[in-house]
Design a protein around this motif. Structure first.
Motif, PDB file in Angstrom:
ATOM      1  N   ILE A 159     112.403  86.071 113.089  1.00  0.00           N
ATOM      2  CA  ILE A 159     111.446  85.350 113.928  1.00  0.00           C
ATOM      3  C   ILE A 159     110.483  84.546 113.052  1.00  0.00           C
ATOM      4  O   ILE A 159     109.948  83.519 113.475  1.00  0.00           O
ATOM      5  N   TYR A 198     108.214  89.793 118.408  1.00  0.00           N
ATOM      6  CA  TYR A 198     107.442  88.699 118.993  1.00  0.00           C
ATOM      7  C   TYR A 198     105.954  89.047 119.017  1.00  0.00           C
ATOM      8  O   TYR A 198     105.110  88.260 118.581  1.00  0.00           O
ATOM      9  N   ILE A 249     112.041  81.964 122.297  1.00  0.00           N
ATOM     10  CA  ILE A 249     112.254  82.876 121.172  1.00  0.00           C
ATOM     11  C   ILE A 249     113.602  83.592 121.273  1.00  0.00           C
ATOM     12  O   ILE A 249     114.408  83.567 120.338  1.00  0.00           O
TER      13      ILE A 249
END
Lengths: 320, 281
Positions: free
Chosen positions: B167, B100, B193
């Motif tokens: 991601i 992230y 997420i």
């Protein structure tokens, strides 16, 4: 570990190159102080980086430092001895000999890759019981190493599985399979083939199945034989994965530990480089010498990786 | 996995192909099957009969009871479960947070940070244990369950890559919409997420779970005391007291293999894909 990881470094993520709608920075967060905003990624990275540095970089640094000392791992004082440990590794044959044991495992890895390649090719065709065979071939890779060690201790022992099977075929052998260095190392390398072929097989199968099916259809129409299809479609298509497997094979052969340690404890000439290093460090308290050995191993593995990247730059083979 | 390719007809080839497949299957299964047979025999049968002979009583589970109690298997499964729970949770959080931070933020040190993770993949853990041991010992974690937990968490680069790959496929517009609604970075990570990373989490849990369950080296080095046995080290200790009692050793071995087999049968597809994705990164 392929080159792709480099090229795919998140520094250039293509979908981000488009200018954000407001032309400003990408983050639409209401500015709540630039300091906090600049700190945000670090809040997420703090724990991962701390762990990474503590358990990878600090040990590597310390290891290099210990390798130039005569430290025993316990006493508060240690003195610098320069390259003495490295000289010992290079000149004492008993420390050097363990590298020859790796050759057995290297040969085993070659066998493993060939077998895996064959079965991956065969099972990429439509066969009956395809999934059953696939499962059976892959399963050994998932089995606990100590369990495998015991399964094969029983397999190789006198009157064990192997002897009984040979007796069925009327070749009653009366040899101790783990009794002399050559036979013991061959047996252990065989166990390693049994254990790891499944992984290579699954990797190759995945690569083969990602080759577009119309290529085969076109080849069929042109009347290509199975062999020609393998030679001109499958082989080039899976070259990157095979390259990766070769790297894993070489570094794996140098760092064998579990199977020989569990099965023979390194007896009868089956001591591998890592078994020797562990014994030096934790049995004989020669932390300095063991560190030097570990540094040598690390350098060899880095060298092999580098050479592989030189030889086979990760060329995406374009067949279409 | 995609659909299998069309089959071509020829006469001799299929027979040979099946023959080779059956032979390979036997090579895989026979050693395991023999150990299973042995685990059902009495010590007299093991001593007198051949390795391939069937047990007299197919329901003789006495060796399993002995292996389970005398081999301290219960605490071994408990310790392994503890390590699995904490190291998998930790790996998922660490890996997804890294992905992230690296993928969703622009900051100057991004490239060096990625380089740190990249270079670490080249260092095989096996080589550094000599020095890692001193670090772990310095924290006073030698002979505690936290040593393996931290080591599994802190040295797993593969999972970082699995999360990173995944991601990138999650549209940034989702983050932005949430930001406009006043969510902060932590909320976006936790609420948006992480839930969307589920498939990657599954992959990491499987790879990590199997790796940790099977690992011998780290528990062996860092947890020598007997009550801290994991399934690998507890099974390894069968070598001493059980000496040549193959019926007990075999029972212990089968006890360790069965959970793997069950998990494999239920999660086959995910396991193949997980390992294929994890290894090729």
């Amino acid at each position: 570990m392929t080159e792709t990881t480099d090229t795919a470094a998140p520094a250039k993520v293509p979908r981000r190159t488009a200018a954000p709608p407001r032309g400003g920075p990408r983050r639409p967060a209401p500015p709540r102080g630039t300091l906090l905003r600049r700190l945000t990624p670090w809040l997420f990275l703090a724990a991962p980086l701390a762990l990474l540095i503590t358990f990878t970089y600090v040990p590597v640094g310390n290891m290099v430092y210990y390798s130039f000392t005569d430290w025993d791992g316990v006493s508060p004082d240690r003195s610098l001895t320069g390259f003495d440990n490295y000289v010992q590794i290079a000149t004492r044959p008993e420390l050097f000999r363990v590298f020859f044991v790796s050759l057995y495992y290297l040969a085993a890895s070659a066998v493993q890759i060939v077998i895996a390649l064959y079965f991956a090719t065969v099972l990429s065709w439509n066969l009956r019981f395809r999934n059953l065979f696939k499962g059976i071939l892959f399963f050994p890779y998932l089995v606990n190493g100590v369990a495998i060690g015991f399964v094969f201790l029983y397999f190789f022992q006198d009157g064990g599985t192997l002897d009984s099977i040979l007796a069925w075929f009327g070749t009653g052998s009366d040899r101790a399979w783990l009794g002399d260095p050559a036979s013991a190392n061959t047996s252990l390398a065989g166990v390693s083939v049994w254990r790891f072929t499944g992984l290579n097989f699954v990797l190759f199968l995945g690569a083969i199945q990602s080759i577009p099916a119309e290529l085969y259809e076109a080849a069929e129409l042109d009347g290509a034989t199975r062999w020609q299809q393998f030679r001109h479609i499958i082989a080039p298509g899976i070259r990157p994965v095979v390259g990766l497997s070769v790297i894993l094979a070489i570094s794996g052969s140098l760092s064998v530990f579990e199977i020989p340690y569990i099965m023979t404890g390194g007896a009868t000439g089956t001591t591998t480089f890592v078994i020797q290093t562990v014994k030096l460090a934790f049995q004989f308290n020669k932390t300095g010498l063991a560190s030097a050995a570990a540094v040598v191993l690390l350098l060899i593995i880095l060298l092999v990786t580098w050479i592989q990247r030189r030889i086979t730059p990760d060329e995406r083979v374009d067949l279409v | 996995m995609t659909a299998p390719l069309p089959v071509r007809r020829s006469r001799l080839a299929p027979a040979l192909t099946y023959l080779s497949l059956v032979a390979a299957s036997l090579v895989v299964l026979v050693p395991l099957a023999v150990v299973f047979l042995t685990s059902l025999k009495t010590s007299r049968e093991v001593a007198e009969g051949g390795a391939l002979s069937p047990p007299e009583n197919w329901l003789n589970f006495a060796n399993y009871a002995t292996a389970f109690t005398d081999g301290k298997m219960l605490s071994a499964f408990g310790n392994t479960a503890f390590i699995l729970l904490f190291s998998i949770t930790g790996t998922v959080l660490i890996g997804s947070m890294t992905a992230y931070a690296v993928d969703r933020f622009d900051f100057r040190a991004k490239r060096p940070v990625m380089a740190l993770f990249l270079v670490a993949t080249l260092v095989p853990g096996v080589t550094t244990q000599v020095a890692t041991f001193q670090v772990v010992n310095g924290f006073g974690l030698f002979n505690s369950l936290w040593a393996p937990v931290l080591l599994y968490m802190g040295t797993d680069i593969v999972s970082v890559y699995v999360f990173l790959q995944f991601i990138r496929g999650i549209p940034v517009s989702l983050d932005e919409a949430a930001r406009l609604d006043g969510a902060n970075a932590l909320t976006v990570y936790w609420r948006i997420i992480l839930p969307l990373l589920k498939p990657a989490v599954a992959t990491v849990v499987i790879i990590k779970g199997i790796t940790v369950y099977n690992d011998f080296y780290i528990p062996f080095l860092y947890m020598p005391s007997e009550e801290l046995g994991t399934i690998s080290t507890a099974l390894f200790r069968f070598k001493g007291p059980f000496g040549a009692h193959w019926e007990h050793i075999s029972a212990g071995t089968i006890l360790v293999i069965v959970p793997t087999l069950v998990v494999f049968l239920f999660l086959q597809r995910y396991i193949y894909n997980g390992f294929a994705r994890g290894a090729t990164k």
